[in-house]
Design an enzyme around this catalytic site. Structure first.
Site, PDB file in Angstrom:
ATOM      1  N   HIS A 175     -63.358   8.772  78.072  1.00 60.41           N
ATOM      2  CA  HIS A 175     -64.348   7.096  77.369  1.00 60.41           C
ATOM      3  C   HIS A 175     -63.891   6.453  77.300  1.00 60.41           C
ATOM      4  O   HIS A 175     -63.766   5.904  76.127  1.00 60.41           O
ATOM      5  CB  HIS A 175     -65.881   7.861  76.669  1.00 60.41           C
TER       6      HIS A 175
HETATM    7  C1  LIG Z   1     -64.425  15.103  82.958  1.00 58.94           C
HETATM    8  C2  LIG Z   1     -65.454  13.786  83.007  1.00 58.94           C
HETATM    9  C3  LIG Z   1     -66.363  14.018  81.835  1.00 58.94           C
HETATM   10  C4  LIG Z   1     -67.249  12.984  81.652  1.00 58.94           C
HETATM   11  N1  LIG Z   1     -68.473  12.421  81.461  1.00 58.94           N
HETATM   12  C5  LIG Z   1     -69.423  11.867  80.829  1.00 58.94           C
HETATM   13  C6  LIG Z   1     -70.581  11.798  80.319  1.00 58.94           C
HETATM   14  O1  LIG Z   1     -71.252  12.671  79.922  1.00 58.94           O
HETATM   15  N2  LIG Z   1     -71.154  10.864  79.294  1.00 58.94           N
HETATM   16  C7  LIG Z   1     -70.873   9.931  80.269  1.00 58.94           C
HETATM   17  O2  LIG Z   1     -71.696   8.595  79.431  1.00 58.94           O
HETATM   18  N3  LIG Z   1     -69.408   9.352  80.656  1.00 58.94           N
HETATM   19  C8  LIG Z   1     -68.864  10.760  80.790  1.00 58.94           C
HETATM   20  N4  LIG Z   1     -67.942  10.138  81.347  1.00 58.94           N
HETATM   21  C9  LIG Z   1     -66.998   9.109  82.003  1.00 58.94           C
HETATM   22  C10 LIG Z   1     -67.503   8.599  82.720  1.00 58.94           C
HETATM   23  O3  LIG Z   1     -67.645   8.967  83.715  1.00 58.94           O
HETATM   24  C11 LIG Z   1     -67.164   6.930  82.852  1.00 58.94           C
HETATM   25  O4  LIG Z   1     -67.144   6.364  82.129  1.00 58.94           O
HETATM   26  C12 LIG Z   1     -67.321   6.568  84.710  1.00 58.94           C
HETATM   27  O5  LIG Z   1     -68.030   7.361  85.136  1.00 58.94           O
HETATM   28  C13 LIG Z   1     -67.208   4.744  84.396  1.00 58.94           C
HETATM   29  O6  LIG Z   1     -67.750   4.055  85.306  1.00 58.94           O
HETATM   30  P1  LIG Z   1     -66.946   3.307  86.021  1.00 58.94           P
HETATM   31  O7  LIG Z   1     -68.071   2.334  87.081  1.00 58.94           O
HETATM   32  O8  LIG Z   1     -66.351   2.034  85.521  1.00 58.94           O
HETATM   33  O9  LIG Z   1     -64.884   3.086  86.826  1.00 58.94           O
HETATM   34  P2  LIG Z   1     -65.138   4.434  87.384  1.00 58.94           P
HETATM   35  O10 LIG Z   1     -65.753   5.533  87.860  1.00 58.94           O
HETATM   36  O11 LIG Z   1     -63.902   5.098  87.385  1.00 58.94           O
HETATM   37  O12 LIG Z   1     -64.540   3.778  89.016  1.00 58.94           O
HETATM   38  C14 LIG Z   1     -63.590   2.654  89.099  1.00 58.94           C
HETATM   39  C15 LIG Z   1     -63.048   2.506  90.813  1.00 58.94           C
HETATM   40  O13 LIG Z   1     -62.492   0.972  90.635  1.00 58.94           O
HETATM   41  C16 LIG Z   1     -61.125   2.006  91.927  1.00 58.94           C
HETATM   42  N5  LIG Z   1     -60.164   1.270  91.635  1.00 58.94           N
HETATM   43  C17 LIG Z   1     -59.575   1.002  90.446  1.00 58.94           C
HETATM   44  N6  LIG Z   1     -58.590  -0.268  90.821  1.00 58.94           N
HETATM   45  C18 LIG Z   1     -59.030  -0.304  91.933  1.00 58.94           C
HETATM   46  C19 LIG Z   1     -58.092  -1.630  92.342  1.00 58.94           C
HETATM   47  N7  LIG Z   1     -56.829  -2.287  92.271  1.00 58.94           N
HETATM   48  N8  LIG Z   1     -58.400  -1.603  93.653  1.00 58.94           N
HETATM   49  C20 LIG Z   1     -60.211  -1.283  94.132  1.00 58.94           C
HETATM   50  N9  LIG Z   1     -60.105  -0.263  93.696  1.00 58.94           N
HETATM   51  C21 LIG Z   1     -59.893   0.670  91.970  1.00 58.94           C
HETATM   52  C22 LIG Z   1     -61.556   3.399  91.317  1.00 58.94           C
HETATM   53  O14 LIG Z   1     -60.517   4.168  92.725  1.00 58.94           O
HETATM   54  C23 LIG Z   1     -62.567   4.188  91.272  1.00 58.94           C
HETATM   55  O15 LIG Z   1     -63.061   4.345  92.358  1.00 58.94           O
HETATM   56  C24 LIG Z   1     -66.893  11.299  81.806  1.00 58.94           C
HETATM   57  C25 LIG Z   1     -65.384  11.169  82.643  1.00 58.94           C
HETATM   58  C26 LIG Z   1     -64.933  12.451  82.654  1.00 58.94           C
HETATM   59  C27 LIG Z   1     -63.466  12.514  83.147  1.00 58.94           C
END
Ligand SMILES: Cc1cc2nc3c(=O)[nH]c(=O)nc-3n(C[C@H](O)[C@H](O)[C@H](O)COP(=O)(O)OP(=O)(O)OC[C@H]3O[C@@H](n4cnc5c(N)ncnc54)[C@H](O)[C@@H]3O)c2cc1C
Ligand code: SF4
Length: 546
Positions: A483
Site C-alpha cells: 500500500h
Molecule cells: C498482492 C497485493 C494485494 C493487494 N491487495 C489490496 C487490497 O486488497 N486492497 C487495496 O486497497 N489495495 C490492495 N493492494 C494495493 C493495490 O493493488 C494498489 O494500491 C493499486 O493497484 C494502485 O493502483 P494505481 O493505479 O495507483 O497503480 P498501479 O495499479 O500500480 O498502476 C500503475 C501503472 O503505471 C504504469 N507505469 C509505471 N511507470 C510508468 C511509466 N514511466 N510510463 C508509463 N507507465 C508507467 C505501470 O506499468 C502500471 O501499470 C494490493 C497490492 C498487492 C501487490
C-alpha cells in the site's frame, strides 16, 4: 467520441494519462465518456488472464508457499517490476527497516489490481486530521466529508459490496448504501466473531470489489479462494475492466510505452511527455491536461527522472517533497491452531477483519492496527507442516485435515506516520531496460509503529488465549503490504507539499498526480478505494480547470 491524433509516431490528445492502473483508468473513462480525446501511455504489456492462471498453476510449491504473486505475471524486459524469486534488485532498499518495504506491483495494462485482494476500505474521518486530533503526522487539506461522495462513486465504479448494517461498517458515516449487501460469511468468520467480539475486537465483514451476483459484465464470485494472484473468472474487480470500458468510449491505450520525459513552458504548464516504445524509439505526446498515475513508487521516480531546465530538482518538486514521506502499512503475522474447527479458505481470500484497535486516543502515542482473519486456504501450509513431521499415508492425510480445520493466520497492519527521511531517490548505478535510473528507497518505520507492534502483540496473545491456542507464533520481522503512499504528499502549503486537495501539482496548473502519493496519512486499512476516490475528485477538478 473523440480519438487522439497520431502523426509520425507522435500523438496529441486533450488528456494524456501515464499509467493504466485503477487510478489512471477511472480518469480515462470519465473523460473519454464525456467526449474528450484521451491517450493512456502504459509501460507494461497487454496480458491474458488465462496465461497468468496457467503460470500460477505451474509455479513451484516453494514459490506458492511464499506467495510469489509477482512471478506469474508476464513482464516487458524494458519495464521490469520488482521480482523476489529470485530478487531482481529493481528497487534497492536501505535503512533500518529496508526489508519491510519490499513492494509488489505489476507493470501491465490494468496495473496492480490484477493481483490485489479487492478489500475496499474507507479512511476514518479522524485519519484526515491526525495532527489536529492526535498531535502526530499531518492533516489533509480536505476532510472525510469532502471525499465521501467520491468514495460512493468509487464503490459504484469498482462494483463494491459490503455490509449494509451500520453496526458492521467502519466507518459508518455513509451517504449511500453499498451496491449489494456483504458476501455471506463462511463458518470460520462467523465462529471467530462469536468468540472475539464479546471482548471488544469487533470482527466485521471486509467491503469487497466482488459480488455474489453477476454485475456489470463480471460473473458472480463463486468463492474458489484464488483471488491472489489471479481471479480466474474475472469476478474480482480489476482495472482492466475500467480500461476496456474507457476503450469502448474512445480512449486509446498504447502498451509498452515507457514515459521518461516531461516538457514545461514559461508558465510551468506541462506541454508534452516523451515515451520510449518497446524498440527504444522515442515519441512525444502533446496535450492540454496531464495525469501521472504510475503508483506512489513509479510516479515520484518519473517526476525525478524528468527534471528539466525550469525544474532542475524534478517536476512538481519545488518543495523538495517528491519521493519523501514514503509509507506502507507495516505488517506481521500471528498463527496458531484453534481449539475448534474453523475450516478457513472457502470464499474470497479476505473476508473479515478486527477493527476494534483501529481508532482511539492512544493514537497520540502509538500506531493503530487492524487484524485480518486471513481466509486464504490453509492447505499448502498444513501440508508443509505435516510433511515436516515425517508422516506418510493415512497419518499424513489426517494431520493435513486437522491442521486445515484448526489453522488460523492473522495478518496485522500497522499505521506509519509520514517522515520526510523515508525517501525514494534515483540510483546512480542501476538502470532499467531503457537505461533509465532505477529507484533507491531508504526506509525506517519509526517508534510510533514499533510501539504499535508491542500493543498489538498483547492483543494477539489475548486472542490466542480465547481459542486455547496451540503452536501460537507471532512473527517479529515486519513485512510490506503493497500500500504505497505519501511520495507526492498533499497539503495546503506549496512549500511543504506537492499537490493540493484535488491532487493538482502546486507547481504546474495542468498536471494531476492522483493515487497513493498524495495520501497524507495512512490509516491502517487498504488504500486503493481512497486512491480511486481521489482520482475521481481530480477528474472533476480537471473539468473545472479546463
Ligand atoms: C498482492 C497485493 C494485494 C493487494 N491487495 C489490496 C487490497 O486488497 N486492497 C487495496 O486497497 N489495495 C490492495 N493492494 C494495493 C493495490 O493493488 C494498489 O494500491 C493499486 O493497484 C494502485 O493502483 P494505481 O493505479 O495507483 O497503480 P498501479 O495499479 O500500480 O498502476 C500503475 C501503472 O503505471 C504504469 N507505469 C509505471 N511507470 C510508468 C511509466 N514511466 N510510463 C508509463 N507507465 C508507467 C505501470 O506499468 C502500471 O501499470 C494490493 C497490492 C498487492 C501487490
Ligand atoms: S473467491 Fe474465486 S471467484 Fe471470488 S474473487 Fe476470489 S478468485 Fe474470484
Amino acid at each position: 467520441m473523440n480519438a487522439p491524433r497520431f502523426h509520425d509516431g507522435d500523438a496529441d490528445a486533450d488528456i494524456v494519462i501515464v499509467g493504466s492502473g485503477v487510478v489512471g483508468a477511472l480518469i480515462a473513462h470519465q473523460w473519454a465518456a464525456a467526449g474528450k480525446s484521451v491517450l493512456i501511455l502504459e509501460a507494461g504489456p497487454r496480458i491474458k488472464r488465462a496465461d497468468v492462471v496457467e503460470n500460477w498453476r505451474n509455479i513451484s510449491f516453494e514459490r506458492r508457499l511464499g506467495s510469489d504473486f509477482q512471478g506469474p505475471y508476464p513482464q516487458s524486459p524494458m519495464a521490469t517490476a520488482p521480482l523476489y524469486y529470485p530478487p531482481n534488485d529493481y528497487v534497492a532498499l536501505s535503512g533500518p527497516d529496508a526489508s519491510s518495504y519490499r513492494q509488489g506491483f505489476i507493470k501491465a495494462v490494468g496495473g496492480t489490481t490484477w493481483h490485489w485482494a479487492a478489500s475496499c476500505w474507507r479512511h476514518l474521518p479522524a485519519d484526515f486530521r491526525m495532527q489536529s486530533t492526535y498531535g502526530v503526522g499531518r492533516d489533509w487539506p480536505i476532510s472525510y466529508d469532502d471525499l465521501e461522495p467520491y468514495y460512493c462513486r468509487a464503490e459504484e465504479a469498482m462494483g463494491v459490496s459490503g455490509p449494509n448494517d451500520a453496526a458492521l461498517q467502519s466507518p459508518s458515516q455513509r451517504s449511500k448504501p453499498y451496491l449489494a449487501d456483504m458476501i455471506p460469511w463462511g463458518h470460520g468468520d462467523a465462529t471467530f466473531a462469536e468468540v472475539v467480539n464479546p471482548h471488544g475486537y469487533n470482527l466485521i465483514p471486509i467491503p469487497q470489489g466482488r459480488m455474489i451476483t453477476p454485475w456489470n459484465g463480471r460473473p458472480a464470485c463463486c468463492g474458489n479462494n484464488n483471488c491472489q494472484p489471479i481471479c480466474p473468472i474475472g469476478a474480482m474487480y480489476n482495472a482492466i475492466h475500467t480500461v476496456e470500458a474507457a476503450e469502448r468510449v474512445g480512449a486509446k491505450v498504447l502498451d509498452e510505452a515507457v514515459v521518461y520525459g516531461i516538457d514545461t513552458d514559461d508558465n510551468n504548464r506541462v506541454t508534452a511527455v516523451h515515451w520510449y516504445d518497446a524498440k527504444h524509439v522515442s515519441h512525444k505526446a502533446t496535450g492540454r491536461q496531464f495525469v501521472i498515475a504510475c503508483n506512489a513508487l513509479e510516479t515520484p521516480r518519473l517526476l525525478l527522472l524528468a527534471a528539466n531546465k525550469q525544474n532542475p530538482r524534478g517536476i512538481a518538486n519545488s518543495s523538495d517533497q517528491v519521493g519523501r514521506n514514503m509509507m506502507d502499512h507495516s505488517g506481521f503475522h500471528c498463527s496458531f491452531l484453534a481449539d475448534r474447527p474453523l475450516w478457513l479458505g472457502r470464499g474470497p481470500a479476505q473476508s473479515s477483519c478486527m477493527v476494534g484497535p483501529r481508532e482511539g486516543e492512544f493514537r497520540s502515542q502509538y500506531s493503530a492496527n487492524k487484524i485480518i482473519l486471513n481466509n486464504i486456504s490453509r492447505v499448502p501450509t498444513a501440508t508443509s507442516q505435516a510433511l515436516k513431521r515425517g508422516l506418510t499415508g493415512k497419518a499424513l492425510d489426517e494431520e493435513i485435515r486437522r491442521r486445515v480445520a484448526l489453522g488460523v493466520d492473522l495478518s496485522i497492519s500497522l499505521e506509519p506516520l509520514p517522515d520526510p527521511a523515508n525517501r525514494l531517490t534515483l540510483s546512480k548505478t542501476r538502470r532499467d531496460g531503457h537505461g533509465l535510473a532505477c529507484p533507491d528507497i531508504y526506509y525506517a518505520v519509526g517508534d510510533y509503529v514499533h510501539k504499535g507492534y508491542d500493543k498489538a502483540c498483547d492483543q494477539l496473545r489475548h486472542i490466542g488465549s480465547l481459542f486455547n491456542a496451540e503452536e501460537f507464533e507471532i512473527t517479529t520481522a515486519l513485512n510490506a503490504n503493497n500500500h504505497i503512499m505519501g511520495s507526492t504528499i498533499m497539503g495546503a502549503d506549496p512549500r511543504s507539499s506537492v499537490v493540493d486537495g484535488d491532487c493538482r501539482a502546486h507547481d504546474h496548473p495542468n498536471l494531476w498526480l492522483p493515487g497513493g502519493g498524495p495520501m497524507a496519512s495512512a490509516s491502517v486499512v487498504n488504500t486503493t478505494l481512497t486512491m480511486a476516490a481521489l482520482a475521481l475528485k481530480a477528474a472533476d477538478a480537471m473539468g473545472r480547470a479546463a
